[in-house]
Design an enzyme around this catalytic site. Structure first.
Site, PDB file in Angstrom:
ATOM      1  N   LYS A  43      -0.731 -13.923   7.543  1.00 55.56           N
ATOM      2  CA  LYS A  43      -1.648 -13.772   8.651  1.00 55.56           C
ATOM      3  C   LYS A  43      -2.591 -12.603   8.447  1.00 55.56           C
ATOM      4  O   LYS A  43      -3.606 -12.495   9.100  1.00 55.56           O
ATOM      5  CB  LYS A  43      -0.843 -13.526   9.950  1.00 55.56           C
ATOM      6  N   GLY A  44      -2.230 -11.709   7.550  1.00 51.45           N
ATOM      7  CA  GLY A  44      -2.920 -10.429   7.411  1.00 51.45           C
ATOM      8  C   GLY A  44      -4.407 -10.495   7.113  1.00 51.45           C
ATOM      9  O   GLY A  44      -5.176  -9.654   7.573  1.00 51.45           O
ATOM     10  N   GLU A  59      -7.329 -11.774   0.519  1.00 48.16           N
ATOM     11  CA  GLU A  59      -6.075 -11.050   0.789  1.00 48.16           C
ATOM     12  C   GLU A  59      -6.389  -9.746   1.530  1.00 48.16           C
ATOM     13  O   GLU A  59      -7.471  -9.178   1.371  1.00 48.16           O
ATOM     14  CB  GLU A  59      -5.381 -10.775  -0.555  1.00 48.16           C
ATOM     15  N   ASP A  60      -5.451  -9.301   2.358  1.00 48.28           N
ATOM     16  CA  ASP A  60      -5.664  -8.040   3.075  1.00 48.28           C
ATOM     17  C   ASP A  60      -5.437  -6.827   2.179  1.00 48.28           C
ATOM     18  O   ASP A  60      -6.243  -5.901   2.151  1.00 48.28           O
ATOM     19  CB  ASP A  60      -4.788  -7.958   4.344  1.00 48.28           C
ATOM     20  N   ASP A  82      -0.372  -4.691  -3.191  1.00 48.74           N
ATOM     21  CA  ASP A  82       0.593  -3.603  -3.285  1.00 48.74           C
ATOM     22  C   ASP A  82       1.312  -3.743  -4.637  1.00 48.74           C
ATOM     23  O   ASP A  82       0.776  -3.315  -5.669  1.00 48.74           O
ATOM     24  CB  ASP A  82       1.528  -3.760  -2.066  1.00 48.74           C
ATOM     25  N   LYS A 111      -3.723  -0.953  -3.511  1.00 54.37           N
ATOM     26  CA  LYS A 111      -2.916   0.244  -3.784  1.00 54.37           C
ATOM     27  C   LYS A 111      -2.450   0.177  -5.236  1.00 54.37           C
ATOM     28  O   LYS A 111      -1.302  -0.213  -5.497  1.00 54.37           O
ATOM     29  CB  LYS A 111      -1.674   0.252  -2.871  1.00 54.37           C
ATOM     30  N   PHE A 152       1.311   3.731   3.948  1.00 55.34           N
ATOM     31  CA  PHE A 152       1.472   2.485   4.681  1.00 55.34           C
ATOM     32  C   PHE A 152       0.420   2.405   5.779  1.00 55.34           C
ATOM     33  O   PHE A 152       0.386   3.250   6.680  1.00 55.34           O
ATOM     34  CB  PHE A 152       2.880   2.337   5.254  1.00 55.34           C
ATOM     35  N   ASP A 156      -0.095  -5.290   9.350  1.00 55.47           N
ATOM     36  CA  ASP A 156       0.940  -5.103  10.371  1.00 55.47           C
ATOM     37  C   ASP A 156       2.089  -4.232   9.896  1.00 55.47           C
ATOM     38  O   ASP A 156       2.300  -4.029   8.704  1.00 55.47           O
ATOM     39  CB  ASP A 156       1.536  -6.457  10.761  1.00 55.47           C
ATOM     40  N   ARG A 199      -1.759  -5.473  14.232  1.00 51.33           N
ATOM     41  CA  ARG A 199      -2.762  -6.302  13.547  1.00 51.33           C
ATOM     42  C   ARG A 199      -4.106  -6.290  14.268  1.00 51.33           C
ATOM     43  O   ARG A 199      -5.149  -6.451  13.657  1.00 51.33           O
ATOM     44  CB  ARG A 199      -2.294  -7.758  13.466  1.00 51.33           C
TER      45      ARG A 199
END
Ligand code: IMP
Ligand code: MG
Length: 187
Positions: free
Chosen positions: A50-51, A107-108, A111, A139, A160, A167, A173
């Site tokens: 959902k990001g 993509e949000d 990582d 990141k 973070f 989220d 969000r």
């Protein structure tokens, strides 16, 4: 330990304001247009739920070439702030024949790189004309597998972050900016 309010007050620092996010997205839209404007294929954004939803929604409105979109859902995270390393596909592409299609994964944040390594490999196995990746945040210091996005909004340090789709246990969000969550909220 402080009690979360699930609001801006739980962030100790704003990393990107609404205006800064808008500027990043405007630049990404131009880069995407330049890459695809000569292509004879149809361009389909593959939004990772959902990001990436707020990011994709803002981005598609700034891209001045015809574009379609699809949603997929993959997860590598359980609850909390650590990746499990195991990636699962929960919602698949609704395109049966991706031939003559340029797929652009939205993509949000990247990582460990596990999610996108898995998703790009899977989408390439469907044999579209091309697969590229556009991420809002990256990141790089957290990589477990080698992965470089084609379009990258901003590199951030190992913090973070929440907001604008990102989220912590499904909260934050809807914040319009991207902030660093106070450690006491998740430790
Ligand atoms: P990766 O597979 O480790 O690259 O994980 C990518 C996914 O982890 C992203 O799509 C996010 O859902 C989540 N994630 C990674 N870092 C953060 C963060 O700082 N805040 C919120 N979600 C994050
Ligand atoms: Mg997430």
């Amino acid at each position: 330990m402080s009690t979360p309010t699930y609001s801006a007050a739980d962030c100790k620092e704003v990393l990107f304001s609404e205006q800064q996010i808008d500027e990043i997205i405007t630049r990404l839209a131009r880069e995407i247009e330049d890459t695809y404007k000569g292509s004879k294929n149809r361009l389909v954004m593959v939004i990772t739920l959902k990001g990436a939803l707020p990011f994709a929604s803002a981005l598609m409105k700034k891209i001045n070439i015809p574009i379609q979109y699809e949603c997929v859902k993959v997860s590598s995270y359980g609850s909390g702030t650590k990746s499990s390393g195991e990636v699962k596909l929960h919602l698949d592409l609704q395109i049966s024949d991706p031939e003559n299609t340029d797929l652009l994964i939205i993509e949000d944040i990247i990582d460990s790189g596990n999610t996108l390594s898995f998703l790009t490999a899977y989408l390439k196995s469907r044999r579209p004309a091309s697969v590229r990746v556009c991420t809002l945040l990256d990141k790089p210091s957290r990589r477990e597998v080698d992965f470089t996005p084609d379009f990258n909004g901003a590199q951030i340090p190992d913090k973070f972050v929440v907001g604008f789709g990102l989220d912590f246990d499904e909260n934050y969000r809807a914040l319009p900016f991207i902030g660093v969550l106070k450690e006491e909220i998740y430790s």
